[in-house]
Design a protein around this motif. Structure first.
Motif, mmCIF file in Angstrom:
data_model
loop_
_atom_site.group_PDB
_atom_site.id
_atom_site.type_symbol
_atom_site.label_atom_id
_atom_site.label_comp_id
_atom_site.label_asym_id
_atom_site.label_seq_id
_atom_site.Cartn_x
_atom_site.Cartn_y
_atom_site.Cartn_z
ATOM 1 N N SER A 182 16.855 -6.724 0.924
ATOM 2 C CA SER A 182 17.661 -6.738 -0.295
ATOM 3 C C SER A 182 17.557 -8.076 -1.019
ATOM 4 O O SER A 182 17.750 -8.149 -2.231
ATOM 5 C CB SER A 182 19.126 -6.445 0.029
ATOM 6 O OG SER A 182 19.611 -7.376 0.985
ATOM 7 N N SER A 183 17.213 -9.131 -0.285
ATOM 8 C CA SER A 183 17.069 -10.452 -0.900
ATOM 9 C C SER A 183 15.639 -10.747 -1.326
ATOM 10 O O SER A 183 15.377 -11.808 -1.899
ATOM 11 C CB SER A 183 17.541 -11.540 0.070
ATOM 12 O OG SER A 183 16.780 -11.503 1.261
ATOM 13 N N GLY A 184 14.720 -9.823 -1.043
ATOM 14 C CA GLY A 184 13.354 -9.980 -1.527
ATOM 15 C C GLY A 184 12.333 -10.460 -0.521
ATOM 16 O O GLY A 184 11.161 -10.637 -0.879
ATOM 17 N N SER A 185 12.718 -10.659 0.719
ATOM 18 C CA SER A 185 11.734 -11.043 1.734
ATOM 19 C C SER A 185 10.839 -9.844 2.039
ATOM 20 O O SER A 185 11.327 -8.714 2.127
ATOM 21 C CB SER A 185 12.439 -11.505 3.011
ATOM 22 O OG SER A 185 13.185 -12.665 2.769
ATOM 23 N N THR A 186 9.554 -10.117 2.204
ATOM 24 C CA THR A 186 8.589 -9.033 2.372
ATOM 25 C C THR A 186 7.800 -9.171 3.671
ATOM 26 O O THR A 186 7.685 -10.270 4.234
ATOM 27 C CB THR A 186 7.599 -8.994 1.202
ATOM 28 O OG1 THR A 186 6.891 -10.243 1.142
ATOM 29 C CG2 THR A 186 8.310 -8.756 -0.118
ATOM 30 N N ASN A 187 7.267 -8.055 4.124
ATOM 31 C CA ASN A 187 6.334 -8.069 5.241
ATOM 32 C C ASN A 187 5.310 -6.963 5.014
ATOM 33 O O ASN A 187 5.606 -5.969 4.337
ATOM 34 C CB ASN A 187 7.051 -7.886 6.581
ATOM 35 C CG ASN A 187 7.730 -6.530 6.710
ATOM 36 O OD1 ASN A 187 8.776 -6.305 6.128
ATOM 37 N ND2 ASN A 187 7.112 -5.638 7.460
ATOM 38 N N TYR A 188 4.124 -7.162 5.559
ATOM 39 C CA TYR A 188 3.024 -6.238 5.331
ATOM 40 C C TYR A 188 2.264 -5.946 6.626
ATOM 41 O O TYR A 188 2.180 -6.799 7.520
ATOM 42 C CB TYR A 188 2.028 -6.835 4.331
ATOM 43 C CG TYR A 188 2.588 -7.078 2.956
ATOM 44 C CD1 TYR A 188 3.149 -8.306 2.619
ATOM 45 C CD2 TYR A 188 2.561 -6.077 1.992
ATOM 46 C CE1 TYR A 188 3.676 -8.530 1.358
ATOM 47 C CE2 TYR A 188 3.084 -6.291 0.727
ATOM 48 C CZ TYR A 188 3.641 -7.512 0.424
ATOM 49 O OH TYR A 188 4.163 -7.726 -0.834
ATOM 50 N N ALA A 189 1.682 -4.762 6.675
ATOM 51 C CA ALA A 189 0.732 -4.468 7.745
ATOM 52 C C ALA A 189 -0.511 -5.318 7.522
ATOM 53 O O ALA A 189 -0.884 -5.603 6.378
ATOM 54 C CB ALA A 189 0.363 -2.994 7.724
ATOM 55 N N GLY A 190 -1.147 -5.715 8.607
ATOM 56 C CA GLY A 190 -2.324 -6.556 8.491
ATOM 57 C C GLY A 190 -3.430 -5.924 7.673
ATOM 58 O O GLY A 190 -4.187 -6.625 6.983
ATOM 59 N N SER A 191 -3.527 -4.596 7.719
ATOM 60 C CA SER A 191 -4.608 -3.900 7.043
ATOM 61 C C SER A 191 -4.471 -3.908 5.519
ATOM 62 O O SER A 191 -5.453 -3.637 4.812
ATOM 63 C CB SER A 191 -4.687 -2.449 7.534
ATOM 64 O OG SER A 191 -3.453 -1.789 7.305
ATOM 65 N N VAL A 192 -3.284 -4.231 5.002
ATOM 66 C CA VAL A 192 -3.076 -4.206 3.544
ATOM 67 C C VAL A 192 -2.710 -5.572 2.986
ATOM 68 O O VAL A 192 -2.631 -5.737 1.761
ATOM 69 C CB VAL A 192 -1.993 -3.187 3.148
ATOM 70 C CG1 VAL A 192 -2.307 -1.820 3.726
ATOM 71 C CG2 VAL A 192 -0.606 -3.654 3.566
ATOM 72 N N LYS A 193 -2.505 -6.546 3.859
ATOM 73 C CA LYS A 193 -2.088 -7.871 3.405
ATOM 74 C C LYS A 193 -3.144 -8.457 2.468
ATOM 75 O O LYS A 193 -4.340 -8.430 2.757
ATOM 76 C CB LYS A 193 -1.864 -8.781 4.609
ATOM 77 C CG LYS A 193 -1.097 -10.050 4.301
ATOM 78 C CD LYS A 193 -0.739 -10.787 5.576
ATOM 79 C CE LYS A 193 0.244 -10.021 6.414
ATOM 80 N NZ LYS A 193 0.705 -10.782 7.611
ATOM 81 N N GLY A 194 -2.681 -8.963 1.328
ATOM 82 C CA GLY A 194 -3.596 -9.517 0.340
ATOM 83 C C GLY A 194 -4.072 -8.508 -0.680
ATOM 84 O O GLY A 194 -4.635 -8.876 -1.708
ATOM 85 N N ARG A 195 -3.874 -7.209 -0.402
ATOM 86 C CA ARG A 195 -4.293 -6.160 -1.343
ATOM 87 C C ARG A 195 -3.103 -5.419 -1.936
ATOM 88 O O ARG A 195 -3.139 -4.985 -3.084
ATOM 89 C CB ARG A 195 -5.205 -5.148 -0.636
ATOM 90 C CG ARG A 195 -6.479 -5.749 -0.079
ATOM 91 C CD ARG A 195 -7.423 -4.667 0.445
ATOM 92 N NE ARG A 195 -6.862 -3.900 1.543
ATOM 93 C CZ ARG A 195 -6.681 -2.573 1.527
ATOM 94 N NH1 ARG A 195 -7.031 -1.870 0.469
ATOM 95 N NH2 ARG A 195 -6.172 -1.946 2.579
ATOM 96 N N ASN A 246 16.477 -4.058 -8.127
ATOM 97 C CA ASN A 246 17.788 -3.686 -7.577
ATOM 98 C C ASN A 246 18.673 -2.990 -8.611
ATOM 99 O O ASN A 246 19.503 -2.163 -8.243
ATOM 100 C CB ASN A 246 18.488 -4.921 -7.023
ATOM 101 C CG ASN A 246 17.810 -5.459 -5.773
ATOM 102 O OD1 ASN A 246 17.188 -4.715 -5.011
ATOM 103 N ND2 ASN A 246 17.913 -6.762 -5.554
ATOM 104 N N ALA A 247 18.496 -3.312 -9.869
ATOM 105 C CA ALA A 247 19.303 -2.670 -10.916
ATOM 106 C C ALA A 247 18.966 -1.190 -11.049
ATOM 107 O O ALA A 247 19.804 -0.394 -11.467
ATOM 108 C CB ALA A 247 19.092 -3.376 -12.250
ATOM 109 N N LYS A 248 17.737 -0.841 -10.672
ATOM 110 C CA LYS A 248 17.285 0.552 -10.779
ATOM 111 C C LYS A 248 17.191 1.240 -9.424
ATOM 112 O O LYS A 248 16.770 2.391 -9.349
ATOM 113 C CB LYS A 248 15.921 0.600 -11.473
ATOM 114 C CG LYS A 248 15.921 0.107 -12.907
ATOM 115 C CD LYS A 248 14.525 0.191 -13.515
ATOM 116 C CE LYS A 248 14.519 -0.290 -14.958
ATOM 117 N NZ LYS A 248 13.156 -0.217 -15.558
ATOM 118 N N ASN A 249 17.565 0.524 -8.356
ATOM 119 C CA ASN A 249 17.441 1.077 -6.994
ATOM 120 C C ASN A 249 16.036 1.632 -6.760
ATOM 121 O O ASN A 249 15.866 2.722 -6.197
ATOM 122 C CB ASN A 249 18.486 2.167 -6.743
ATOM 123 C CG ASN A 249 19.891 1.621 -6.667
ATOM 124 O OD1 ASN A 249 20.098 0.449 -6.346
ATOM 125 N ND2 ASN A 249 20.858 2.449 -6.985
#
Length: 121
Positions: A53-66, A73-76
């Motif tokens: 909710s605060s904007g921290s992100t994580n990615y699978a290794g296979s898609v990181k960088g792509r 949040n205003a539009k959910n």
């Protein structure tokens, strides 16, 4: 009735881009973490990206960088910008979100019905 509605899937050539959207609709009190997962034919569902909710992100290794996940949040709504797509990215993409429908609701995880992304020439 609370639901998640995905859009933006389709057919794209290798190296191309797509942007997926997922809107949480209905009587929603708050939205916690949101994310995208995918399931390719014959494979298990895998997490692609998540955003708090605060904007921290994580990615699978296979898609990181792509791939880039973001949210409004205003539009959910949560988005997945997918660049440099590869045939192995072909899958049904599902969004999920932790939703509360009231101040006393402990919240639960909701899932969309999925949108198909096909990467092929």
């Amino acid at each position: 009735q609370v639901q998640l509605v995905e859009s933006g899937g389709g057919l794209v050539q290798p190296g191309g881009s797509l942007r997926l959207s997922c809107a949480a609709t209905g009587n929603i009190f708050s939205v916690a973490a949101m994310g995208w997962s995918r399931q390719a034919p014959g494979k298990e569902r895998e997490l692609v990206a998540g955003i708090t909710s605060s904007g921290s992100t994580n990615y699978a290794g296979s898609v990181k960088g792509r791939f880039t996940i973001s949210r409004d949040n205003a539009k959910n709504t949560v988005y997945l910008q997918m660049n440099s797509l590869k045939p192995e990215d072909t899958a049904v993409y599902y969004c999920n979100a932790g939703l509360q429908i009231g101040p006393l609701d402990p919240g639960m995880d909701y899932w969309g019905k999925g949108t198909l992304v096909t990467v092929s020439s």
